[in-house]
Design a protein around this motif. Structure first.
Motif, PDB file in Angstrom:
ATOM      1  N   VAL A   1      -7.176  12.657  -0.526  1.00  0.00           N
ATOM      2  CA  VAL A   1      -8.241  12.379  -1.494  1.00  0.00           C
ATOM      3  C   VAL A   1      -7.652  12.246  -2.896  1.00  0.00           C
ATOM      4  CG1 VAL A   1     -10.261  13.377  -2.634  1.00  0.00           C
ATOM      5  CG2 VAL A   1     -10.081  13.440  -0.147  1.00  0.00           C
ATOM      6  N   GLU A   2      -6.621  13.078  -3.226  1.00  0.00           N
ATOM      7  CA  GLU A   2      -6.021  13.050  -4.553  1.00  0.00           C
ATOM      8  C   GLU A   2      -5.397  11.691  -4.857  1.00  0.00           C
ATOM      9  OE1 GLU A   2      -6.745  17.032  -3.295  1.00  0.00           O
ATOM     10  OE2 GLU A   2      -5.530  15.473  -2.321  1.00  0.00           O
ATOM     11  N   VAL A   3      -4.697  11.122  -3.885  1.00  0.00           N
ATOM     12  CA  VAL A   3      -4.060   9.819  -4.073  1.00  0.00           C
ATOM     13  C   VAL A   3      -5.122   8.735  -4.221  1.00  0.00           C
ATOM     14  CG1 VAL A   3      -2.720   8.014  -2.905  1.00  0.00           C
ATOM     15  CG2 VAL A   3      -1.861  10.366  -2.992  1.00  0.00           C
ATOM     16  N   ARG A   4      -6.146   8.791  -3.376  1.00  0.00           N
ATOM     17  CA  ARG A   4      -7.197   7.772  -3.437  1.00  0.00           C
ATOM     18  C   ARG A   4      -7.979   7.856  -4.755  1.00  0.00           C
ATOM     19  NH1 ARG A   4     -10.372   8.048   2.197  1.00  0.00           N
ATOM     20  NH2 ARG A   4     -11.354   6.162   1.349  1.00  0.00           N
TER      21      ARG A   4
ATOM     22  N   VAL B   1       0.843  -1.209   0.000  1.00  0.00           N
ATOM     23  CA  VAL B   1       0.000   0.000   0.000  1.00  0.00           C
ATOM     24  C   VAL B   1       0.868   1.245   0.000  1.00  0.00           C
ATOM     25  CG1 VAL B   1      -1.686   1.346   1.317  1.00  0.00           C
ATOM     26  CG2 VAL B   1      -1.916  -1.153   1.167  1.00  0.00           C
ATOM     27  N   LYS B   2       1.901   1.224   0.833  1.00  0.00           N
ATOM     28  CA  LYS B   2       2.785   2.393   0.959  1.00  0.00           C
ATOM     29  C   LYS B   2       3.494   2.684  -0.374  1.00  0.00           C
ATOM     30  CE  LYS B   2       6.399   4.218   3.991  1.00  0.00           C
ATOM     31  NZ  LYS B   2       7.305   3.918   5.126  1.00  0.00           N
ATOM     32  N   GLU B   3       3.994   1.618  -1.060  1.00  0.00           N
ATOM     33  CA  GLU B   3       4.709   1.801  -2.324  1.00  0.00           C
ATOM     34  C   GLU B   3       3.790   2.376  -3.402  1.00  0.00           C
ATOM     35  OE1 GLU B   3       7.061  -0.738  -5.813  1.00  0.00           O
ATOM     36  OE2 GLU B   3       6.102  -1.804  -4.148  1.00  0.00           O
ATOM     37  N   ILE B   4       2.594   1.807  -3.527  1.00  0.00           N
ATOM     38  CA  ILE B   4       1.672   2.266  -4.576  1.00  0.00           C
ATOM     39  C   ILE B   4       1.211   3.688  -4.299  1.00  0.00           C
ATOM     40  CG2 ILE B   4      -0.572   1.847  -5.655  1.00  0.00           C
ATOM     41  CD1 ILE B   4      -0.079  -1.171  -5.071  1.00  0.00           C
ATOM     42  N   CYS B   5       0.897   4.001  -3.047  1.00  0.00           N
ATOM     43  CA  CYS B   5       0.468   5.367  -2.703  1.00  0.00           C
ATOM     44  C   CYS B   5       1.585   6.374  -2.998  1.00  0.00           C
ATOM     45  CB  CYS B   5       0.048   5.457  -1.235  1.00  0.00           C
ATOM     46  SG  CYS B   5      -1.538   4.656  -0.895  1.00  0.00           S
ATOM     47  N   GLY B   6       2.820   5.951  -2.728  1.00  0.00           N
ATOM     48  CA  GLY B   6       3.960   6.837  -3.009  1.00  0.00           C
ATOM     49  C   GLY B   6       4.075   7.133  -4.497  1.00  0.00           C
ATOM     50  N   LEU B   7       3.898   6.098  -5.298  1.00  0.00           N
ATOM     51  CA  LEU B   7       3.967   6.288  -6.752  1.00  0.00           C
ATOM     52  C   LEU B   7       2.819   7.177  -7.251  1.00  0.00           C
ATOM     53  CD1 LEU B   7       4.892   2.640  -7.847  1.00  0.00           C
ATOM     54  CD2 LEU B   7       6.365   4.669  -8.018  1.00  0.00           C
ATOM     55  N   LEU B   8       1.621   6.949  -6.705  1.00  0.00           N
ATOM     56  CA  LEU B   8       0.477   7.771  -7.118  1.00  0.00           C
ATOM     57  C   LEU B   8       0.673   9.224  -6.693  1.00  0.00           C
ATOM     58  CD1 LEU B   8      -2.417   5.301  -6.204  1.00  0.00           C
ATOM     59  CD2 LEU B   8      -1.666   5.936  -8.506  1.00  0.00           C
TER      60      LEU B   8
END
Length: 836
Positions: A62-65, A13-20
């Motif tokens: 909200v932007e990342v989600r 989750v942390k890796e994908i959120c960081g990329l987004l």
């Protein structure tokens, strides 16, 4: 069920959120981020992670989600079907659980993702979908109601039919429609808007549930008619317009109230509401309702339309109306152009631009009002003149500088009524044209451009009147005025003048011959002056001139004006430049018009066309080796120019064909997967059969096989391809005679159903089918005659409507040859009954 118990890894989750998060920062290298996300996408549960981030990652922005949700939506479009069942279950469960998520942006993204899944599998295997939506609608919680309505709206917009399909125990629409109608009276504007928007999506389908609830729906529309929110009023107008288009009988009992409301909405302070309501007048005319219903409102309606035809102060066109012919064209100003592949035996009619020349900008209230006036003039005819003309005259007589937009709208109105009110205007046409011609010199570019368009609408009368001395002078005045405007310093005026002149050319034809020299000098002066966008329109005007005057163009003094600039442009445009397309089209018309006179230019043009086709065939397989990206339009335009050369040069083209690999390239094109490539290739096949058939002979069986294939069961999907294939087979038959016998039966088995089931088919295909069948009967009567009883009646019906020419003569030769083989007088008389 692994999906049911699936849990995300915190590191994932942390890796994908960081990329987004990184993907939203403009200054970072998005290529690297994209590559890493693609690597993550290889994991079978990547979409589960995206779903979790969208629906449950409350610690993230909200932007990342939302970014996770949008990426999920795209993935679901492409890979939902290949996702494991367990993961599908997880995604669907989480999305449904999040229908009422607190942030409205996230709710909207959840609704979009749900709609994508519904499109992939419709609702089969997802009984929970409509159950949860219904629960949310009944929840009285705003977030859940809004999320459910938004999702239902999106499903109804994308796949409305699934809401009216029996699912489980009931058609979903039977359950949802009463709830949607209740939301019309919600105090929340967003809920009213979504509910009405959803119901509007069902109008084109007119399901039983809506028919049964029509009174309630209409009551709801009238309740919302004066809603405080413009978006809701716009949807009310849209619903009424759709109803009059789909089922006008429902509105007839209320028509007076509806018309009064639409008149009021035409004055709405919100332009989108006014625009939507304005669509009603054209829809009313096209619905062919009793004229009396609207007649009493015409004195109110026509002034409203005329008023709305005036340029709004914030119209983008006003900003672009300055003299600008030295400004380079921007790529965004150049609209994509679409070449119409060559069609033998008739030309598909194109749509005329009906918006007063405003072809650059999007649809707006001005254009919609002009279209409405146009339709009213056709529906009511000359009777609207009593109301309209005093208003037009008043606007035209106000010569003050401040009133120029009013004058411009009046000129637009004169153009809009040209088709419908021509009889009533006839006694005044000389005065109207005499008034318009000086406006071509107006200081305002927009008045000059609209005058060009309006004059083009009266081209037919202007040309017919040229048969009289006074009319001749007026024709010359119009022609001179348009030629001057072709050299205008304003791009918009140049465009309007070129288009108007092309329309006049089509009507005038041989009337232009005595004036060819000044016409060509103006056009070729413009050729050196125009930017890319208008150059395309100029090519069309030159090509139309060639079509209009034909062989009269074939004089040395004309060719010395016309050809050097065109050939110079031809030589300097690279093989990958799309500006070649309109030039290829223009040269096609010139080659046909000049005939043998084009011989001096033919070889370099011919070789360039062959080379363009060859390059594109390589590019299709290996763009790197070709050095250009594949674009089939290069092939289509080149094939059409080669057709023009074959038609113009006749047997003289044999010398060029014999020294090239055209035959093999053409065979490849006749089997191309793109219908428009096959269409143009088959046209060239027929033209070459007429000009030098013996060069096709080594591959003739292959050509005939490919052509016959186009006449099979899929003929309605590609009518124009079938048309050219049919024509080409007929031309080959005439040239090779009995040698065509191996394919006669297969072609016959296709042509007879075409002639017998003519309903809805292109007239050109029917004519070519009848002629080709007759030609086959002429060269192989022994094969065709035994089957005459299967096709004689529809064949003769088709032949009766064809103009008398050589092709029709061939068909009747076939009839005579077949009848000659019949042994019984009764048989002969029976067949000839169909000819009468």
């Amino acid at each position: 069920m692994e999906g049911q118990f699936w849990k995300p890894q915190e590191d994932g989750v942390k890796e994908i959120c960081g990329l987004l998060q990184e993907s939203s920062v403009p200054s970072l290298d998005h290529t690297r981020v994209w590559q890493q996300l693609q690597r993550c996408n290889q994991s079978p549960d990547f979409n589960n992670y995206l779903t979790f981030i969208l629906c449950q990652a409350e610690g993230q922005s909200v932007e990342v989600r939302q970014a996770a949700g949008l990426l999920l939506k795209n993935n679901l479009k492409s890979s939902y079907q290949s996702t494991s069942s367990a993961h599908q279950q997880y995604i669907k469960k989480e999305l449904l659980t999040s229908l009422g998520i607190s942030d409205r942006h996230l709710r909207a993204t959840v609704g979009t993702a749900i709609s994508v899944i519904a499109q992939q599998r419709h609702i089969q295997g997802w009984p929970e979908l409509f159950q949860v939506i219904l629960q949310c609608l009944e929840s009285n919680d705003y977030n859940h109601m809004e999320g459910a309505l938004d999702t239902l709206y999106k499903i109804s917009e994308d796949i409305p039919e699934v809401v009216d399909v029996p699912a489980f125990l009931e058609r979903p629409i039977n359950v949802f429609l009463p709830h949607l109608l209740q939301f019309f009276s919600s105090p929340q504007a967003v809920l009213r808007k979504l509910a009405l928007g959803s119901v509007n999506q069902f109008i084109p389908l007119m399901p039983t549930a809506l028919c049964m609830n029509m009174d309630k729906f209409l009551q709801g529309l009238f309740l919302l008619a004066n809603d405080s929110i413009a978006d809701v009023r716009k949807l009310v107008c849209a619903g009424l317009v759709q109803l009059i288009e789909v089922q006008p009988s429902y509105l007839q009992p209320h028509m007076k109230n509806v018309i009064e409301y639409m008149l009021q909405a035409n004055h709405d302070t919100d332009e989108e509401v006014a625009l939507e309501s304005c669509e009603f007048w054209s829809a009313f005319c096209e619905a062919q309702l009793p004229r009396e219903m609207l007649r009493e409102f015409l004195p109110c309606l026509i002034p409203v339309l005329l008023s709305n035809m005036t340029y709004a102060d914030d119209d983008d066109t006003l900003l672009d109306a300055e003299d600008d012919d030295n400004e380079p064209d921007r790529d965004k100003d150049i609209k994509p152009r679409f070449h119409q592949s060559r069609l033998h035996g008739g030309v598909d009619g194109g749509e005329e631009d009906e918006d007063g020349g405003d072809i650059v900008n999007s649809w707006n209230l001005r254009k919609c009002s002009a279209a409405g006036l146009d339709n009213l003039s056709i529906f009511y005819g000359d009777e609207i003149l009593l109301i309209l003309m005093p208003l037009v005259q008043a606007k035209l007589s106000n010569s003050s500088d401040e009133a120029w937009k009013e004058r411009e709208a009046a000129v637009l109105a004169l153009g809009a009524i040209a088709e419908g009110c021509m009889q009533g205007l006839l006694p005044h046409m000389s005065q109207i044209v005499a008034f318009l011609v000086p406006l071509l010199e107006d200081q305002r570019p927009l008045i000059r451009s609209i005058t060009c368009w309006t004059l083009s609408r009266y081209s037919k009368w202007i040309v017919q009147a040229a048969g009289h001395p006074d009319g001749q002078a007026q024709f010359d005045n119009v022609l001179t005025g348009l030629l001057r405007r072709i050299l205008d310093s304003n791009k918009r005026v140049q465009e309007a003048a070129c288009s108007a002149f092309a329309t006049l050319e089509e009507e005038a034809a041989e009337e232009l011959a005595p004036r060819l020299e000044p016409i060509l000098r103006h056009l070729m002066y413009a050729f050196g002056k125009y930017q890319r966008k208008n150059l395309r329109i100029l090519y069309d005007a030159i090509g139309t001139l060639a079509d209009a005057v034909g062989g009269q163009l074939n004089e040395v003094k004309y060719l010395e004006i016309l050809m050097p600039p065109l050939i110079n442009k031809w030589q300097h445009l690279p093989d990958s430049d799309k500006d070649l397309f309109p030039l290829l089209e223009c040269l096609t018309s010139i080659a046909q018009a000049l005939g043998s006179g084009f011989a001096q230019y033919a070889e370099p043009v011919y070789l360039r066309c062959i080379n363009l086709i060859r390059i594109q065939e390589v590019a299709k397989a290996d763009p790197g080796r070709a050095g250009v990206a594949y674009d089939k339009e290069f092939i289509v335009c080149s094939l059409d120019l080669l057709s023009g050369l074959a038609e113009g040069l006749g047997s003289s083209i044999e010398n060029l064909v014999s020294r090239s690999d055209l035959r093999d390239l053409l065979l490849q094109c006749c089997g191309d997967e793109a219908p428009d490539v096959r269409q143009s290739a088959l046209a060239l096949l027929g033209d070459l059969a007429k000009a030098c058939a013996f060069h096709l002979e080594p591959r003739l069986a292959d050509f005939l096989s490919l052509a016959a294939k186009q006449l099979g069961s899929e003929v309605k999907d590609n009518v124009s391809v079938a048309n050219n294939a049919c024509w080409a087979i007929g031309e080959i038959a005439v040239k090779i005679g009995k040698d065509i016998s191996p394919i006669v039966m297969s072609v016959l088995s296709c042509l007879v159903p075409i002639l017998s089931n003519a309903q809805g088919l292109n007239r050109s295909l029917l004519e070519n089918s009848a002629i080709t069948l007759g030609r086959l009967g002429w060269v192989c009567p022994d094969i065709v005659a035994p089957h005459m009883d299967h096709f004689m009646k529809p064949w003769c019906s088709a032949l009766r409507t064809i103009r008398d020419d050589v092709e029709k003569e061939d068909a009747f030769r076939g009839l005579c040859a077949m009848v000659h083989l019949l042994s019984q007088v009764g048989e002969i008389l029976q067949f000839f009954l169909h000819i009468v």
